[in-house]
Enzyme design. Sequence first.
Site, PDB file in Angstrom:
ATOM      1  N   HIS B 115       0.821  -1.214   0.000  1.00 18.00           N
ATOM      2  CA  HIS B 115       0.000   0.000   0.000  1.00 18.00           C
ATOM      3  C   HIS B 115       0.860   1.272   0.000  1.00 18.00           C
ATOM      4  O   HIS B 115       0.357   2.330   0.373  1.00 18.00           O
ATOM      5  CB  HIS B 115      -0.954   0.045   1.200  1.00 18.00           C
ATOM      6  CG  HIS B 115      -2.090  -0.924   1.134  1.00 18.00           C
ATOM      7  ND1 HIS B 115      -1.931  -2.282   1.233  1.00 18.00           N
ATOM      8  CD2 HIS B 115      -3.438  -0.730   0.983  1.00 18.00           C
ATOM      9  CE1 HIS B 115      -3.118  -2.878   1.162  1.00 18.00           C
ATOM     10  NE2 HIS B 115      -4.038  -1.977   0.993  1.00 18.00           N
ATOM     11  N   ASP B 163       1.376  -0.988  -7.434  1.00 17.32           N
ATOM     12  CA  ASP B 163       0.771  -1.198  -6.120  1.00 17.32           C
ATOM     13  C   ASP B 163      -0.384  -2.178  -6.244  1.00 17.32           C
ATOM     14  O   ASP B 163      -1.181  -2.079  -7.183  1.00 17.32           O
ATOM     15  CB  ASP B 163       0.280   0.148  -5.563  1.00 17.32           C
ATOM     16  CG  ASP B 163       0.023   0.085  -4.075  1.00 17.32           C
ATOM     17  OD1 ASP B 163      -0.895  -0.656  -3.649  1.00 17.32           O
ATOM     18  OD2 ASP B 163       0.748   0.760  -3.321  1.00 17.32           O
ATOM     19  N   GLY B 164      -0.462  -3.123  -5.318  1.00 24.54           N
ATOM     20  CA  GLY B 164      -1.586  -4.063  -5.344  1.00 24.54           C
ATOM     21  C   GLY B 164      -2.924  -3.357  -5.245  1.00 24.54           C
ATOM     22  O   GLY B 164      -3.936  -3.864  -5.731  1.00 24.54           O
ATOM     23  N   HIS B 165      -2.946  -2.199  -4.615  1.00 25.10           N
ATOM     24  CA  HIS B 165      -4.190  -1.447  -4.436  1.00 25.10           C
ATOM     25  C   HIS B 165      -4.136  -0.162  -5.251  1.00 25.10           C
ATOM     26  O   HIS B 165      -3.482   0.789  -4.864  1.00 25.10           O
ATOM     27  CB  HIS B 165      -4.392  -1.108  -2.958  1.00 25.10           C
ATOM     28  CG  HIS B 165      -5.807  -0.773  -2.615  1.00 25.10           C
ATOM     29  ND1 HIS B 165      -6.590   0.076  -3.369  1.00 25.10           N
ATOM     30  CD2 HIS B 165      -6.598  -1.192  -1.593  1.00 25.10           C
ATOM     31  CE1 HIS B 165      -7.786   0.174  -2.813  1.00 25.10           C
ATOM     32  NE2 HIS B 165      -7.823  -0.594  -1.749  1.00 25.10           N
ATOM     33  N   GLU B 277     -13.565  -9.436  -0.264  1.00 25.32           N
ATOM     34  CA  GLU B 277     -14.210  -8.120  -0.435  1.00 25.32           C
ATOM     35  C   GLU B 277     -14.452  -7.871  -1.911  1.00 25.32           C
ATOM     36  O   GLU B 277     -14.132  -6.800  -2.457  1.00 25.32           O
ATOM     37  CB  GLU B 277     -13.324  -7.023   0.156  1.00 25.32           C
ATOM     38  CG  GLU B 277     -12.951  -7.282   1.619  1.00 25.32           C
ATOM     39  CD  GLU B 277     -12.142  -6.155   2.255  1.00 25.32           C
ATOM     40  OE1 GLU B 277     -11.129  -5.766   1.655  1.00 25.32           O
ATOM     41  OE2 GLU B 277     -12.541  -5.661   3.321  1.00 25.32           O
ATOM     42  N   CYS B 368     -10.487   2.238   6.948  1.00 22.48           N
ATOM     43  CA  CYS B 368     -10.436   2.927   5.656  1.00 22.48           C
ATOM     44  C   CYS B 368     -11.698   3.732   5.388  1.00 22.48           C
ATOM     45  O   CYS B 368     -11.649   4.763   4.736  1.00 22.48           O
ATOM     46  CB  CYS B 368     -10.200   1.920   4.527  1.00 22.48           C
ATOM     47  SG  CYS B 368     -11.358   0.548   4.494  1.00 22.48           S
ATOM     48  N   CYS B 369     -12.839   3.250   5.878  1.00 22.08           N
ATOM     49  CA  CYS B 369     -14.103   3.857   5.461  1.00 22.08           C
ATOM     50  C   CYS B 369     -14.413   5.205   6.114  1.00 22.08           C
ATOM     51  O   CYS B 369     -14.736   6.158   5.405  1.00 22.08           O
ATOM     52  CB  CYS B 369     -15.253   2.885   5.680  1.00 22.08           C
ATOM     53  SG  CYS B 369     -15.111   1.339   4.724  1.00 22.08           S
TER      54      CYS B 369
END
Lengths: 602, 602
Positions: B115, B163-165, B277, B368-369
Amino acid sequence: ITGGPLGRWQQTNRTASIPLGLRQVEQGGSVPNLRLAAGEGKGGFRGYRFQDSDLYKQLEAVAWEHARQPDPGYEAFLTASAELLARAQRPDGYLNSHYQLVKPDLIYAELEYSHEMYCAGHLLQAAVAAARAGAAPLLPAVARRLADHLVAVFLDGGDDGLDGHPEVETALVELYRLTGEGSYLALARKLIDNRGRGLIRDVGLGPLYAQDHLPVREADTAVGHAVRQLYLEAGIVDVYLETGDRSLLDCSVRRWEDLVATKTYLTGGHGSRHDGEAFGERYELPPDRAYNESCAAIASLHWNWRLLLATGDGRYADLFERTLYNAFAAATSTDGLRFFYVNPLQRRADYSADRYDGRRREWFDCACCPPNIMRTVASLGHYLATRDEDCLYLHQYAPGTIRSSDVELAVATDYPWDGRVGISVARAPATWRLALRIPAWSRTTTVLVDGTPVPVTPDERGYLVLSNPREHVELRLDLAPRLVFPHPRIDAVRGCAAVERGPLVYCFEQADQSADVDELALIPGTELRVVGMQDLPGVGRTVLIEADARAIHQPSGGLPYGDHPPPASTAVTATAVPYFQWDNRDGGAMRVWLPHPFEGIR
Amino acid sequence: ITGGPLGRWQQTNRTASIPLGLRQVEQGGSVPNLRLAAGEGKGGFRGYRFQDSDLYKQLEAVAWEHARQPDPGYEAFLTASAELLARAQRPDGYLNSHYQLVKPDLIYAELEYSHEMYCAGHLLQAAVAAARAGAAPLLPAVARRLADHLVAVFLDGGDDGLDGHPEVETALVELYRLTGEGSYLALARKLIDNRGRGLIRDVGLGPLYAQDHLPVREADTAVGHAVRQLYLEAGIVDVYLETGDRSLLDCSVRRWEDLVATKTYLTGGHGSRHDGEAFGERYELPPDRAYNESCAAIASLHWNWRLLLATGDGRYADLFERTLYNAFAAATSTDGLRFFYVNPLQRRADYSADRYDGRRREWFDCACCPPNIMRTVASLGHYLATRDEDCLYLHQYAPGTIRSSDVELAVATDYPWDGRVGISVARAPATWRLALRIPAWSRTTTVLVDGTPVPVTPDERGYLVLSNPREHVELRLDLAPRLVFPHPRIDAVRGCAAVERGPLVYCFEQADQSADVDELALIPGTELRVVGMQDLPGVGRTVLIEADARAIHQPSGGLPYGDHPPPASTAVTATAVPYFQWDNRDGGAMRVWLPHPFEGIR
């Protein structure tokens, strides 16, 4: 067992699955790890913490298979493995290659996920099987030393640790039955009594995951990791059977009733969620995302068998049969060389190459299921019949011979393809009784005793009890195919129906349809037509069922909510194949439940 | 924005959510970690690898809020944070407290899950917000140094890491827009061009998880982790917007159309699976196990907004509105102090205390949210209108003032509670146009220009374009409640209907029913009655809707499959509340979809 599907599974198990499993205990690391623990060989530990258990389940499979049909190769494998285990075992009896090699300082220190007792349990069960097979006497000796070590630490030593994964409870009871050593039973009882008291450290999955949220006598419903709950239940009933502690049986039956009514798939499968390999809420039973781990079906067989022994109630044998022929049997390909870990009731055409779902696989990184299947298939003969004082109970119907001390029966049948079961009395005392389970699904059952029809009035436990049948009993179960509907609380299959015949759940595979299987809807009240026995390439011997259906062509595009125009549809025949035989051809879509609208479709 | 739900959310965001978030960046470890990276303070790194991003999102929220309504406290926080970041930043520009403190040898070496670019992207976006707010000029400087470091390594340095995300792509384009520095755009383009080429190491989740299975121009459908896919799409459209590479827009639109038709919830939510997810298969849309991560709703807003900018097509504004008022808005409690991570469309009465579902929570280990919600609410004003040469487009309706260079409009409305939107022209050139989005759900729309009705014939993009309105435009949208039905391929809600009114999806909460919400079924074609505006305790200002229903009493017990007796039922009124206002009372059951049988119920 001499034939029928059960016989074929046993044959395939012997010729295909077990040889594959024997290669995998080498390739997967189980045997090499134990060699390392014995100070032999080179390299590092491979696989999961519970890698030993793959070998132990394989040993149990081989032992039961050896008991069924002796083979010097099996005996040699059992003996060599026992010797290896004896060399790997510590002088104090402890035995677990992962902890001996990788984490010697953490032995029994992280039981919440170590699987140390879980692995030990599988060794104990393998040892019991070997003893019953009369092979590898060293194996029970190794197992006893390990069990004695567990007793020394967790019973006599006062350590209140619990394994995050129940399994050892039943194994300890089995070893107690074999040896008469009461401390094994006492430890099993302690482990069950202590569960649900917060003694298992939470590693972020919550106390439900490992059934540590409530003491077993207080919990009302199955929760968390399905295999763990179900192995625990088997252990609970086992401890009841040996101690007579009725509170254990009562709580387990209470959860069984809740589980059957609200958390059980049509196939007998258990576990609605991939996330946590877990039970869902009541009535949460999605067909597509059903987890239904193969090991959960096996654990359910264990539990139901023990409940049957404890109560004599045929409802447990009914569910055993449903689970056996559907949730359990579907896990293995016809050729015995590929396995499902997850057993959904629906696969869409565009299923993605996910971690678990999709096609059967030859093996898994976490290979708990395949050897578990093998030990179960090899021991299927144990589950057909029981005996009490003067009565022999037939619970499951398969061709072969049923022998008790003074009764011998020859069973001839092509069940479950054919509903006729012929039972010839080869030997029987002057006064005896024969109890036949009449499955709840058989609407019209006929029984002839020595050629004469008798009234079929099963007792309150679902058995027809016959007094002194002399020569021949013929049972004719009703195999007329049935449309079954879900309880209205099962949201995920509302407005659908499924097809069953005898104990078999059917499914609609793309390979058999002329239309997209995801566009099929059954004509309400459709006739169900049995297509005669055939040998379907890939699938094997089977009976197909045809139904009248419509293929619905609903345009898509834009958000799929609103007023849809009445869809166009065309009349088609939908063809169903037994669920246990699915995924033996291509990777197309499959549905157990088809829409069965209440209103006509244009 | 001066009122209505959007205004209330902004007010609550300022008074409740942001203060909570400011406490959490201290308590959760984000600020202390950066202090440690700056060589200040004591202790060890706390939280997740991506803990820095919590602070960055919080900074962005505060910056937008400061731009909306300046506050010296906000300015001080922004400045102090920028100074801390400047001290923590390495001389070469690298900045990530986790890797600086915990894994300095693995910087950029495990991008598949580190990340690092994800965190960097959030810093870049915070810096852009601060620049637009005219606060903390040091923050853009820190961000540029970090962006320059990324450029040096991954563009000039030839490192092909990804980046994986996804997240940094959009941020780089935004920073390019702010600074004009072309290398930021070039890097964003490279990251997008390289995705799907196997450059991301698989850590056991498979290449679908991080959208590394196919190059973006070849992928046809949204897969894997929903937030990742949707942030990636926003970046793809952003790069198209600045480069004109039409192949990027085309592939993103293709996936949008597939996603909307087959993988989008009624609420606009995305992500059908807890496991990973992730998106599910086409038409896999379970209401109970919907994941619908709050961050996925936000990412969808980003993507749809950019598609709207790129194409002017109102379908993106329609979905933006649906997502805004439902999937996004439901994530926050009325009081602004509790948040959903997961936003299902059904909660049963016996939902278990799982990792995610159940009630809203004040905060999350992986948080995160909440700050993502805060930055979105603070910037809602950006999404109402756009302008091209001579036309002002109104995309979303909220009371307040719309200002462009030579146009100023005052919007007065109680939308979405009331369908009337009054638009007063405060200032306008002699020749101009006003384009009003006519939502696809509004069946009968009336528009009056300067008191005179005009024909309402939206253009092909869904906008009614008015030439030279002088004083006042009144738009009257049709808020008659609607029964909506799912496409027949959506298995999980077959035989059900839902209620909508305007842009609001409704749901049936236990608190409002006289019967068990899981036993309710709508009377086919029921009238839907609007209950006038009220202030419901806990919920706030709302409009309820009543429908005619039956409560179905189907006995349970035994396996829930077979022929069920016709259930008894009683007539009841089912009362629905806007979905975005659910879970503000007790923890009872909730359903968006209620059974709507085709056949009468006894």
